[in-house]
Design an enzyme around this catalytic site. Structure first.
Site, PDB file in Angstrom:
ATOM      1  N   GLY A  54       6.483   4.182   4.828  1.00 19.01           N
ATOM      2  CA  GLY A  54       6.795   5.357   5.635  1.00 19.01           C
ATOM      3  C   GLY A  54       8.076   5.153   6.407  1.00 19.01           C
ATOM      4  N   GLY A  55       8.281   5.988   7.435  1.00 19.43           N
ATOM      5  CA  GLY A  55       9.491   5.897   8.233  1.00 19.43           C
ATOM      6  C   GLY A  55       9.604   4.569   8.971  1.00 19.43           C
ATOM      7  N   PHE A  56       8.466   3.966   9.324  1.00 23.92           N
ATOM      8  CA  PHE A  56       8.449   2.692  10.041  1.00 23.92           C
ATOM      9  C   PHE A  56       8.854   1.552   9.109  1.00 23.92           C
ATOM     10  CE2 PHE A  56       6.481  -1.158  11.645  1.00 23.92           C
ATOM     11  CZ  PHE A  56       6.660  -1.083  13.015  1.00 23.92           C
TER      12      PHE A  56
ATOM     13  N   VAL B 263       3.881  -0.934   4.166  1.00 18.47           N
ATOM     14  CA  VAL B 263       2.543  -1.314   4.634  1.00 18.47           C
ATOM     15  C   VAL B 263       1.892  -2.175   3.548  1.00 18.47           C
ATOM     16  CG1 VAL B 263       0.305  -0.488   5.442  1.00 18.47           C
ATOM     17  CG2 VAL B 263       2.360   0.859   5.901  1.00 18.47           C
TER      18      VAL B 263
ATOM     19  N   ASP C 160       3.184  13.967  15.255  1.00 19.61           N
ATOM     20  CA  ASP C 160       3.467  13.806  13.822  1.00 19.61           C
ATOM     21  C   ASP C 160       2.170  13.825  13.023  1.00 19.61           C
ATOM     22  OD1 ASP C 160       5.133  13.588  11.635  1.00 19.61           O
ATOM     23  OD2 ASP C 160       5.207  11.400  11.695  1.00 19.61           O
TER      24      ASP C 160
ATOM     25  N   LEU D 154       0.818  -1.213   0.000  1.00 17.57           N
ATOM     26  CA  LEU D 154       0.000   0.000   0.000  1.00 17.57           C
ATOM     27  C   LEU D 154       0.852   1.265   0.000  1.00 17.57           C
ATOM     28  CD1 LEU D 154      -2.662  -1.065   2.662  1.00 17.57           C
ATOM     29  CD2 LEU D 154      -2.918  -1.075   0.178  1.00 17.57           C
TER      30      LEU D 154
ATOM     31  N   LYS E 201       1.715  -3.140   8.961  1.00 11.54           N
ATOM     32  CA  LYS E 201       2.929  -2.310   8.941  1.00 11.54           C
ATOM     33  C   LYS E 201       4.098  -3.197   9.349  1.00 11.54           C
ATOM     34  CE  LYS E 201       3.039   1.754  10.809  1.00 11.54           C
ATOM     35  NZ  LYS E 201       2.829   2.908  11.735  1.00 11.54           N
TER      36      LYS E 201
END
Length: 417
Positions: free
Chosen positions: A86-88, A91, A202, A83, A105
């Site tokens: 991101g920073g993590f 996804v 954030d 999908l 995630k």
């Protein structure tokens, strides 16, 4: 003459060759021992983390997913199911055996967000229940894998629709106003109605997810901080967040509070109304960023011109001007001037008089104290447009004082379509 049967044969080797073989044996043995130790430490850390997470999740009744279930649901993390990222980490969309759609995630090995952020999100969001917060269904820690399992949001994140010229057509004014109100209610819950006071830190368009009916849900609590009692904020030497959404006192001095989230919300409101990103926006006529442009129109009673053209046909002028006014109240320079989220919800829902908005923060007097900061999306970046464009704005203010006949704040008034 060869020796007869039963005789021993002795072979003399050079001393250097013997020592070389012994050295090789020692090196191989040491490598094997180090490898075994590292594997044991990895397993021990994983076991301890799972034990802590199991203890904490048992208290909050959050289920743990087996890795095999997630692998199957996401088709082994197929790129077709991805999908975004991101920073993590990436996804993925998944479907459980019973048919429930999920979003997974997966923490990447190169992620600058660590185990603390992972645990923070699990513990924080699992205790929160609100229709405008994304729901965490469970988690998975197995070997080197760390994953969070969420409810799947059909329309993904707000930024993917809002800033896309084609998809933004789906957002007429009623839907935009509904999104603004939903975010406000979710943030009010975090700040005062949840069991713990939560500062998101954030808040941005990409962290607002939309369900099948375009209802907003706040997501990504890895950087959130919780407070009890009468605490409303704190400070940090590790500034995290995203340029364009960070309040000035947080970006410069590391001071964060509920009013930091209020500032971020104000930016999102102006982005939803205009369909433009604050970060990177520079108006061709006066070189102001989005906040400066919105302020200029507000000062000249031309706020309606900020509305994205595709939303103008369906807009309610009073709702539009009120939303812009509230957005500008939220991005005022001093935290004490910004309203609380409960006040914001009230101001958006009724037609009462609003206080005058003060000048938004476009530049800082103490420019030397501004340094590069860490961010969930941007690391060691130069000064953000929020600061740099302020210098142009300051020059304009000086020009206005010198030449009132040719004020740059009096451009031609365009007709509203």
């Amino acid at each position: 003459m060869s020796p007869g049967p039963g005789h021993d044969i002795y072979i003399r080797l050079a001393a250097s060759e013997s020592r070389g073989k012994k050295r090789q044996v020692v090196i191989v043995t040491l490598c094997l021992m180090v490898g075994v130790i590292l594997v044991c430490l990895s397993l021990l850390l994983s076991f301890q983390m799972r034990k802590r997470m199991n203890h904490q999740s048992s208290e909050i009744e959050l289920p743990q997913f087996d890795l095999s279930i997630i692998v199957k649901a996401t088709n082994d993390f197929s790129m077709d199911n991805k999908l975004g990222e991101g920073g993590f980490g990436p996804v993925y969309k998944g479907v459980l055996d019973e048919g429930q759609e999920i979003a997974v995630k997966r923490m990447s090995k190169t992620s600058h967000q660590g185990v603390d952020e992972f645990k923070n999100e699990v513990i924080c969001i699992a205790k929160l229940q609100h229709r405008n917060l994304v729901k965490l269904l469970g988690w998975c820690v197995q070997g080197t894998e760390k994953m969070l399992v969420y409810e799947y949001m059909t329309n993904k994140s707000l930024d993917l629709i809002l800033f896309n010229p084609t998809r933004s057509l789906l957002l007429d004014w009623p839907r935009r106003f509904n999104i603004i109100n939903g975010i406000a209610r979710g943030l009010m819950y975090l700040h005062q109605d949840s069991r713990l006071r939560v500062i998101h830190r954030d808040l941005k368009a990409s962290n607002i997810l939309l369900d099948c009916d375009m209802n907003p849900k706040i997501s990504d609590f890895g950087l959130a901080r919780t407070f009890g009692g009468n605490e409303t904020g704190g400070n940090t030497s590790r500034v995290v967040g995203t340029y364009g959404y960070m309040s000035p006192e947080y970006a410069v001095d590391g001071m964060f509070s509920v009013k930091s989230d209020v500032f971020s919300f104000g930016v999102i409101v102006l982005e939803i109304v205009s369909g433009k990103r604050n970060r990177g926006f520079v108006h061709s006529d006066h070189r102001l960023n989005l906040l400066g442009h919105a302020w200029m129109l507000y000062e000249e009673d031309r706020s309606i011109e900020l509305v994205e053209p595709c939303a103008k046909k369906s807009c309610d002028i009073s709702e539009v001007t009120r939303s812009i006014h509230v957005g500008l109240l939220c991005v005022q320079q001093h935290p004490e001037d910004r309203p609380s989220m409960s006040s914001v919800v009230m101001m958006l829902s009724n037609g009462g008089a609003l206080p005058e908005a003060k000048h938004p923060d476009l530049f800082h007097k103490n420019k030397s104290s501004l340094v590069s900061v860490s961010s969930s999306n941007h690391i060691n970046q130069p000064l953000p447009p929020l600061v740099m464009n302020g210098f142009a704005y300051a020059m304009q203010l000086l020009k206005v004082k010198k030449d009132t006949k040719k004020s740059i704040f009096k451009p031609e008034i365009n007709s509203v379509g």
